[in-house]
Motif scaffolding. Structure first.
Motif, PDB file in Angstrom:
ATOM      1  N   LEU A  23       0.833  -1.206   0.000  1.00  0.00           N
ATOM      2  CA  LEU A  23       0.000   0.000   0.000  1.00  0.00           C
ATOM      3  C   LEU A  23       0.868   1.257   0.000  1.00  0.00           C
ATOM      4  O   LEU A  23       0.614   2.198  -0.756  1.00  0.00           O
ATOM      5  CB  LEU A  23      -0.931  -0.014   1.214  1.00  0.00           C
ATOM      6  CG  LEU A  23      -1.736   1.263   1.483  1.00  0.00           C
ATOM      7  CD1 LEU A  23      -2.609   1.614   0.284  1.00  0.00           C
ATOM      8  CD2 LEU A  23      -2.570   1.109   2.756  1.00  0.00           C
ATOM      9  N   SER A  24       1.884   1.300   0.840  1.00  0.00           N
ATOM     10  CA  SER A  24       2.747   2.485   0.919  1.00  0.00           C
ATOM     11  C   SER A  24       3.472   2.728  -0.397  1.00  0.00           C
ATOM     12  O   SER A  24       3.646   3.881  -0.824  1.00  0.00           O
ATOM     13  CB  SER A  24       3.759   2.334   2.052  1.00  0.00           C
ATOM     14  OG  SER A  24       3.106   2.261   3.306  1.00  0.00           O
ATOM     15  N   GLN A  27       0.987   4.189  -2.841  1.00  0.00           N
ATOM     16  CA  GLN A  27       0.677   5.572  -2.481  1.00  0.00           C
ATOM     17  C   GLN A  27       1.814   6.511  -2.876  1.00  0.00           C
ATOM     18  O   GLN A  27       1.598   7.594  -3.415  1.00  0.00           O
ATOM     19  CB  GLN A  27       0.412   5.655  -0.974  1.00  0.00           C
ATOM     20  CG  GLN A  27      -0.164   6.980  -0.514  1.00  0.00           C
ATOM     21  CD  GLN A  27       0.918   8.014  -0.206  1.00  0.00           C
ATOM     22  OE1 GLN A  27       2.018   7.648   0.203  1.00  0.00           O
ATOM     23  NE2 GLN A  27       0.608   9.286  -0.404  1.00  0.00           N
ATOM     24  N   ARG A  28       3.052   6.069  -2.643  1.00  0.00           N
ATOM     25  CA  ARG A  28       4.218   6.900  -2.985  1.00  0.00           C
ATOM     26  C   ARG A  28       4.346   7.102  -4.493  1.00  0.00           C
ATOM     27  O   ARG A  28       4.622   8.203  -4.965  1.00  0.00           O
ATOM     28  CB  ARG A  28       5.477   6.235  -2.431  1.00  0.00           C
ATOM     29  CG  ARG A  28       6.779   6.909  -2.840  1.00  0.00           C
ATOM     30  CD  ARG A  28       7.975   6.224  -2.188  1.00  0.00           C
ATOM     31  NE  ARG A  28       7.989   4.790  -2.441  1.00  0.00           N
ATOM     32  CZ  ARG A  28       8.428   4.243  -3.577  1.00  0.00           C
ATOM     33  NH1 ARG A  28       8.888   5.014  -4.550  1.00  0.00           N
ATOM     34  NH2 ARG A  28       8.422   2.929  -3.731  1.00  0.00           N
ATOM     35  N   ASP A  33      -3.688  10.130  -1.889  1.00  0.00           N
ATOM     36  CA  ASP A  33      -3.785   9.887  -0.452  1.00  0.00           C
ATOM     37  C   ASP A  33      -3.971   8.395  -0.205  1.00  0.00           C
ATOM     38  O   ASP A  33      -4.542   7.663  -1.037  1.00  0.00           O
ATOM     39  CB  ASP A  33      -4.934  10.694   0.165  1.00  0.00           C
ATOM     40  CG  ASP A  33      -6.304  10.215  -0.292  1.00  0.00           C
ATOM     41  OD1 ASP A  33      -6.867   9.315   0.346  1.00  0.00           O
ATOM     42  OD2 ASP A  33      -6.776  10.743  -1.320  1.00  0.00           O
ATOM     43  N   LYS A  34      -3.484   7.946   0.939  1.00  0.00           N
ATOM     44  CA  LYS A  34      -3.423   6.514   1.229  1.00  0.00           C
ATOM     45  C   LYS A  34      -4.807   5.868   1.284  1.00  0.00           C
ATOM     46  O   LYS A  34      -4.987   4.732   0.831  1.00  0.00           O
ATOM     47  CB  LYS A  34      -2.680   6.286   2.550  1.00  0.00           C
ATOM     48  CG  LYS A  34      -2.444   4.821   2.861  1.00  0.00           C
ATOM     49  CD  LYS A  34      -1.482   4.630   4.018  1.00  0.00           C
ATOM     50  CE  LYS A  34      -0.054   4.947   3.638  1.00  0.00           C
ATOM     51  NZ  LYS A  34       0.918   4.571   4.711  1.00  0.00           N
ATOM     52  N   VAL A  37      -6.012   5.206  -2.293  1.00  0.00           N
ATOM     53  CA  VAL A  37      -5.246   4.124  -2.916  1.00  0.00           C
ATOM     54  C   VAL A  37      -5.674   2.781  -2.334  1.00  0.00           C
ATOM     55  O   VAL A  37      -5.854   1.801  -3.065  1.00  0.00           O
ATOM     56  CB  VAL A  37      -3.733   4.340  -2.721  1.00  0.00           C
ATOM     57  CG1 VAL A  37      -2.946   3.122  -3.202  1.00  0.00           C
ATOM     58  CG2 VAL A  37      -3.279   5.588  -3.473  1.00  0.00           C
ATOM     59  N   HIS A  38      -5.848   2.734  -1.025  1.00  0.00           N
ATOM     60  CA  HIS A  38      -6.275   1.482  -0.379  1.00  0.00           C
ATOM     61  C   HIS A  38      -7.646   1.042  -0.888  1.00  0.00           C
ATOM     62  O   HIS A  38      -7.861  -0.147  -1.175  1.00  0.00           O
ATOM     63  CB  HIS A  38      -6.321   1.666   1.137  1.00  0.00           C
ATOM     64  CG  HIS A  38      -6.729   0.413   1.862  1.00  0.00           C
ATOM     65  ND1 HIS A  38      -8.004   0.247   2.376  1.00  0.00           N
ATOM     66  CD2 HIS A  38      -6.048  -0.735   2.127  1.00  0.00           C
ATOM     67  CE1 HIS A  38      -8.080  -0.946   2.942  1.00  0.00           C
ATOM     68  NE2 HIS A  38      -6.913  -1.564   2.799  1.00  0.00           N
TER      69      HIS A  38
END
Length: 266
Positions: A23-24, A27-28, A33-34, A37-38
């Motif tokens: 996930l990170s 997102q990067r 925003d996280k 994306v999630h």
């Protein structure tokens, strides 16, 4: 961009060198925003486009993509896959555009398009394509293929320029290195007087060169400026043409094909 398009765009983050994403990471790479994306990752997983590793919790491409890719390969002829993009490129270039695949050391016609009103044009014989080392298409293919394939091609007289001397391996490797650095191959009057061409490789899903796209034009049309314009159109179309046959352009070549200001904006 719609919510669906944004979610599907996440699939383009995966590659042979990046087969899994957390996930990170996603997102990067997207800058979104996280939470969004999630939500998109979960939706893609539910649809089978992604699957999640039970231990690492990282995502990888899912089985639904395999099914869809197989269905496309069985139901859509290759000509139909690349027809629209090839026609578009021919209209933009105003010249003959030709897609070919390599079978053995023979370039085989897949599709060609000629959408222009020029009274002077390049004659084209889909059934009499010249030897590999005599064409910009062949050189573009070899420049992005293995050293082993090049050695085999040099040893096979059927690949040589008709009536020419045996190729010098060192000189040929130098020419291919220049093509790889430039991003495209070029041929000016060396095969047929009055005919020039530029060409790029096209790639499969593993980033291997499997086909080529060339633009052929009368040399009388102009010099370096015409070559540069046509080569730029080719390189701008390379990713879409590779995608049409289910492939992806290697990152290092994509950087050459993509102008710096476009990379900065992406």
């Amino acid at each position: 961009m719609s919510t669906i398009a944004k979610a599907l765009k996440l699939l383009e983050l995966f590659s042979e060198t990046r087969p899994q994403l957390g996930l990170s990471d996603a997102q990067r790479l997207t800058g979104r925003d996280k939470a969004t994306v999630h939500r998109h990752l979960v939706a893609l997983e539910a649809a089978g486009f992604l699957e999640q590793d039970a231990d690492s919790r990282a995502y990888r491409l899912g089985p639904a993509l395999t099914r869809l890719a197989g269905m496309r390969a069985r139901t859509v002829p290759e000509v139909e896959m690349i027809r629209a993009e090839t026609d578009r490129l021919s209209r933009a270039a105003g010249e003959l555009v030709h897609i070919s695949r390599l079978h053995g050391f023979d370039l085989v016609d897949v599709y060609h398009a000629e959408h222009h009103d020029h009274p002077v044009r390049v004659s084209f014989d889909a059934y009499g394509l010249p030897p590999l080392l005599a064409t910009s298409s062949g050189m573009a293919y070899l420049a992005f293929s293995s050293r082993h394939l090049l050695d085999m091609a040099v040893a096979d007289q059927r690949t040589w320029v008709p009536g020419g001397q045996p190729p010098d391996p060192d000189s040929l490797r130098s020419d291919l290195a220049a093509i790889a650095q430039r991003g495209y191959a070029r041929n000016r009057d060396s095969l047929r007087l009055g005919v020039s061409s530029v060409a790029i490789p096209l790639f499969d899903a593993a980033g291997r060169a499997v086909a080529t796209c060339s633009i052929a034009y009368p040399t009388s049309r102009g010099g370096k400026q015409v070559e540069a314009r046509l080569a730029r159109l080719l390189m701008q179309s390379g990713a879409a043409l590779s995608a049409a046959i289910g492939g992806t352009v290697p990152a290092d070549l994509h950087a050459i094909w993509t102008p710096s200001h476009e990379r900065a904006a992406s």
